[in-house]
Design a protein around this motif. Structure first.
Motif, PDB file in Angstrom:
ATOM      1  N   VAL A   4       0.797  -9.297  -7.129  1.00 27.13           N
ATOM      2  CA  VAL A   4       0.524  -7.949  -6.777  1.00 27.13           C
ATOM      3  C   VAL A   4       1.622  -7.072  -7.493  1.00 27.13           C
ATOM      4  O   VAL A   4       2.862  -7.400  -7.549  1.00 27.13           O
ATOM      5  CB  VAL A   4       0.804  -7.820  -5.156  1.00 27.13           C
ATOM      6  N   VAL A   5       1.172  -5.955  -7.918  1.00 24.32           N
ATOM      7  CA  VAL A   5       2.231  -4.945  -8.700  1.00 24.32           C
ATOM      8  C   VAL A   5       2.165  -3.844  -7.819  1.00 24.32           C
ATOM      9  O   VAL A   5       1.272  -3.241  -7.112  1.00 24.32           O
ATOM     10  CB  VAL A   5       1.859  -4.788 -10.059  1.00 24.32           C
ATOM     11  N   ILE A   6       3.527  -3.236  -7.657  1.00 22.28           N
ATOM     12  CA  ILE A   6       3.544  -2.168  -6.671  1.00 22.28           C
ATOM     13  C   ILE A   6       4.079  -0.908  -7.749  1.00 22.28           C
ATOM     14  O   ILE A   6       5.251  -0.949  -8.212  1.00 22.28           O
ATOM     15  CB  ILE A   6       4.493  -2.379  -5.718  1.00 22.28           C
ATOM     16  N   VAL A   7       3.179   0.123  -7.687  1.00 24.55           N
ATOM     17  CA  VAL A   7       3.640   1.190  -8.619  1.00 24.55           C
ATOM     18  C   VAL A   7       3.901   2.589  -7.818  1.00 24.55           C
ATOM     19  O   VAL A   7       2.975   2.791  -7.365  1.00 24.55           O
ATOM     20  CB  VAL A   7       2.397   1.574  -9.747  1.00 24.55           C
ATOM     21  N   SER A   8       5.102   2.690  -8.056  1.00 23.25           N
ATOM     22  CA  SER A   8       5.637   4.024  -7.191  1.00 23.25           C
ATOM     23  C   SER A   8       6.140   5.090  -8.052  1.00 23.25           C
ATOM     24  O   SER A   8       6.874   4.456  -8.999  1.00 23.25           O
ATOM     25  CB  SER A   8       6.309   3.644  -5.981  1.00 23.25           C
ATOM     26  N   VAL A  13      11.472   3.040  -3.647  1.00 26.98           N
ATOM     27  CA  VAL A  13      10.089   2.818  -2.790  1.00 26.98           C
ATOM     28  C   VAL A  13       9.440   1.274  -3.274  1.00 26.98           C
ATOM     29  O   VAL A  13       9.141   0.660  -2.287  1.00 26.98           O
ATOM     30  CB  VAL A  13       9.150   3.990  -3.074  1.00 26.98           C
ATOM     31  N   ALA A  14       9.176   1.384  -4.470  1.00 28.73           N
ATOM     32  CA  ALA A  14       8.507   0.242  -4.967  1.00 28.73           C
ATOM     33  C   ALA A  14       9.251  -0.907  -4.516  1.00 28.73           C
ATOM     34  O   ALA A  14       8.769  -2.010  -4.142  1.00 28.73           O
ATOM     35  CB  ALA A  14       8.454   0.222  -6.563  1.00 28.73           C
ATOM     36  N   GLU A  15      10.556  -1.023  -4.750  1.00 26.26           N
ATOM     37  CA  GLU A  15      11.392  -2.207  -4.466  1.00 26.26           C
ATOM     38  C   GLU A  15      11.503  -2.619  -2.929  1.00 26.26           C
ATOM     39  O   GLU A  15      11.484  -3.493  -2.483  1.00 26.26           O
ATOM     40  CB  GLU A  15      12.917  -2.171  -4.945  1.00 26.26           C
ATOM     41  N   GLY A  16      11.398  -1.338  -2.017  1.00 29.23           N
ATOM     42  CA  GLY A  16      11.509  -1.347  -0.566  1.00 29.23           C
ATOM     43  C   GLY A  16       9.921  -2.062  -0.210  1.00 29.23           C
ATOM     44  O   GLY A  16      10.021  -2.930   0.755  1.00 29.23           O
ATOM     45  N   ILE A  17       9.201  -1.930  -0.690  1.00 28.60           N
ATOM     46  CA  ILE A  17       7.726  -2.215  -0.516  1.00 28.60           C
ATOM     47  C   ILE A  17       7.839  -3.650  -0.848  1.00 28.60           C
ATOM     48  O   ILE A  17       7.367  -4.713   0.109  1.00 28.60           O
ATOM     49  CB  ILE A  17       6.535  -1.331  -0.792  1.00 28.60           C
ATOM     50  N   ARG A  18       8.292  -3.753  -1.907  1.00 30.98           N
ATOM     51  CA  ARG A  18       8.375  -5.355  -2.468  1.00 30.98           C
ATOM     52  C   ARG A  18       9.133  -6.097  -1.376  1.00 30.98           C
ATOM     53  O   ARG A  18       8.510  -7.468  -1.042  1.00 30.98           O
ATOM     54  CB  ARG A  18       8.775  -5.489  -3.770  1.00 30.98           C
ATOM     55  N   GLU A  19      10.274  -5.884  -0.701  1.00 32.99           N
ATOM     56  CA  GLU A  19      11.113  -6.448   0.069  1.00 32.99           C
ATOM     57  C   GLU A  19      10.458  -6.644   1.174  1.00 32.99           C
ATOM     58  O   GLU A  19      10.783  -7.833   1.681  1.00 32.99           O
ATOM     59  CB  GLU A  19      12.422  -5.359   0.352  1.00 32.99           C
TER      60      GLU A  19
END
Lengths: 130, 88, 208
Positions: A4-8, A13-19
């Motif tokens: 899963v890759v999170i693009v923000s 935001v991207a790192e927070g969602i990853r966390e």
């Protein structure tokens, strides 16, 4: 396992969602944040996204969660930088970025395929909160 | 088919991380898993279905397992809920 | 077309940077007000990139570097759009150190195809395509009647200018401005404007 890759537009935001997503992931699962610009500014960068996709793939493909506007354009541009084999197994989920990421990560942790992971992420649009 | 009743005791209820843990545990078994509560039934192996139930602390739920490993599955899920998902 | 490629790109970059506020104001009216800032940041990065590398005479290679730099530095939607345009234009100019009308026609065609594909857009939607497509058509008309590169680019520039004017008369159906619907009418499109500015810089450079 599907990555899963999170693009923000925002690195935070991207790192927070990853966390948050890591709280629910399997140990060997790949969740990669691709947020912001190389200089830390707000924006999206197709190269960061393509690198994230490459790191997230373990052979089963990658589901990509995006925030707004140019996140989609940058991700589609990133696809051009991938080799053909990987390009055939990446997909953007039309989903809310946070709920989609969490749902996708859990679905992927069950060993589901890319289509199922994306479908679950997109299903997160219908989650009621109250 | 095995049916058990269990009360959710962890503070955050069957949300987010606990929901994910529940689904991951359920999916590790071959049996079909259903959760029933508040007149709703959900597929216990679907994260969206479980999260949509909105199960809060102190809700009594019915877990139904059906399949060759229904016994082990039922026990594992019950233990997990009773252990409060490691929250406390 | 001869002349120093670096000077041409630098002229285009300087004009974009000089129009930072204008592009931002146009975008603030119908978008999110970052087009000028983003484009200027992109061309500042291009400038730094080209200054820091060894002189390269292969036009295709240089345009590829410009495209890659825009993609990684603009930040907004214009990054992937213009970045893709430059990358696509790099293909027909690969290995070339001078450009004739035929090659430039192919470059424009490839760039426009890239923008259409990336933006899933076409003309009449109040986008950069409303400047670029007429510019390309005017360029081709000139090329077909045997005009010089400079003359063809003059025609393209005039057509782009009319294209920008045309965007004032239509409503946006692509990009953020489309949320405004009817209220987007009367405003000129910032993307079409930045495309026009690039052609303007090119033509002014050639006139010198």
């Amino acid at each position: 396992m599907v990555g899963v890759v999170i693009v923000s537009h925002s690195q935070k935001v991207a790192e927070g969602i990853r966390e948050m997503a890591l709280q629910m992931s399997a140990p060997e699962q790949k969740i990669i944040a691709a947020g912001g610009m190389a200089d830390g500014g707000i924006g999206t960068d197709a190269f960061r996204v393509s690198e994230a996709i490459v790191s997230a793939d373990t052979g089963d493909g990658v589901a990509i969660m995006v925030d707004l506007g140019s996140a989609v354009l940058s991700t589609e541009t990133a696809f051009e930088f991938l080799d053909e084999e990987l390009r055939s197994k990446v997909q953007i989920a039309d989903a809310p970025i946070l709920e989609g990421a969490i749902s996708a990560v859990v679905e992927a942790s069950l060993g589901s395929n890319l289509a199922a992971v994306v479908a679950t992420a997109e299903g997160a649009r219908t989650l009621n909160k109250c | 088919m095995i049916e058990i009743q269990v009360t959710i005791t962890n503070t955050s209820g069957l949300h987010a991380r606990p929901a994910a843990q529940f689904v991951q545990k359920a999916a590790a078994f071959k049996s079909k898993v259903k959760i029933a509560a508040n007149n709703k039934v959900a597929d216990g192996k679907s994260i969206l279905a479980v999260m949509s139930m909105g199960l809060k602390q102190n809700t009594q739920i019915t877990i139904t397992t059906e399949g060759e490993d229904e016994k082990e599955c039922s026990k594992a899920l019950e233990d997990m809920i009773k252990s409060k998902f490691g929250e406390e | 077309m001869s002349g120093n490629l670096y000077e041409v790109i630098s002229a285009v970059g300087e004009m974009i940077i000089g129009n930072r506020q204008k592009l931002t104001d146009l975008d603030a009216a119908i978008g999110d007000g970052d087009h000028g800032i983003n484009m200027a940041r992109g061309f500042e990065a291009v400038k730094a990139k080209l200054q820091g590398m060894e002189m390269e005479s292969d036009i295709g290679k240089v345009l590829k570097i410009v495209g890659m730099t825009l993609i990684s530095s603009v930040g907004g939607a214009a990054g992937p759009l213009y970045g893709t345009a430059f990358l696509r234009a790099a293909a027909p100019s690969q290995g070339k150190t001078e450009l004739d009308t035929q090659t430039i026609g192919l470059m424009l065609e490839a760039a426009i195809a890239g923008i259409k594909e990336r933006g899933k857009a076409t003309t009449g939607e109040k986008t950069m395509l409303d400047a670029l497509v007429p510019a390309y058509e005017a360029f081709q008309d000139g090329a077909n009647t045997g005009k010089t590169v400079t003359a063809c680019l003059e025609l393209a520039y005039e057509a782009a200018q009319q294209g920008v004017e045309f965007t004032k008369t239509i409503i946006a159906t692509k990009g953020r401005a489309s949320y405004l619907g009817e209220r987007s009418r009367g405003h000129q499109d910032p993307g079409a404007t930045s495309s026009y500015i690039m052609l303007k810089a090119l033509v002014e450079y050639l006139r010198r």
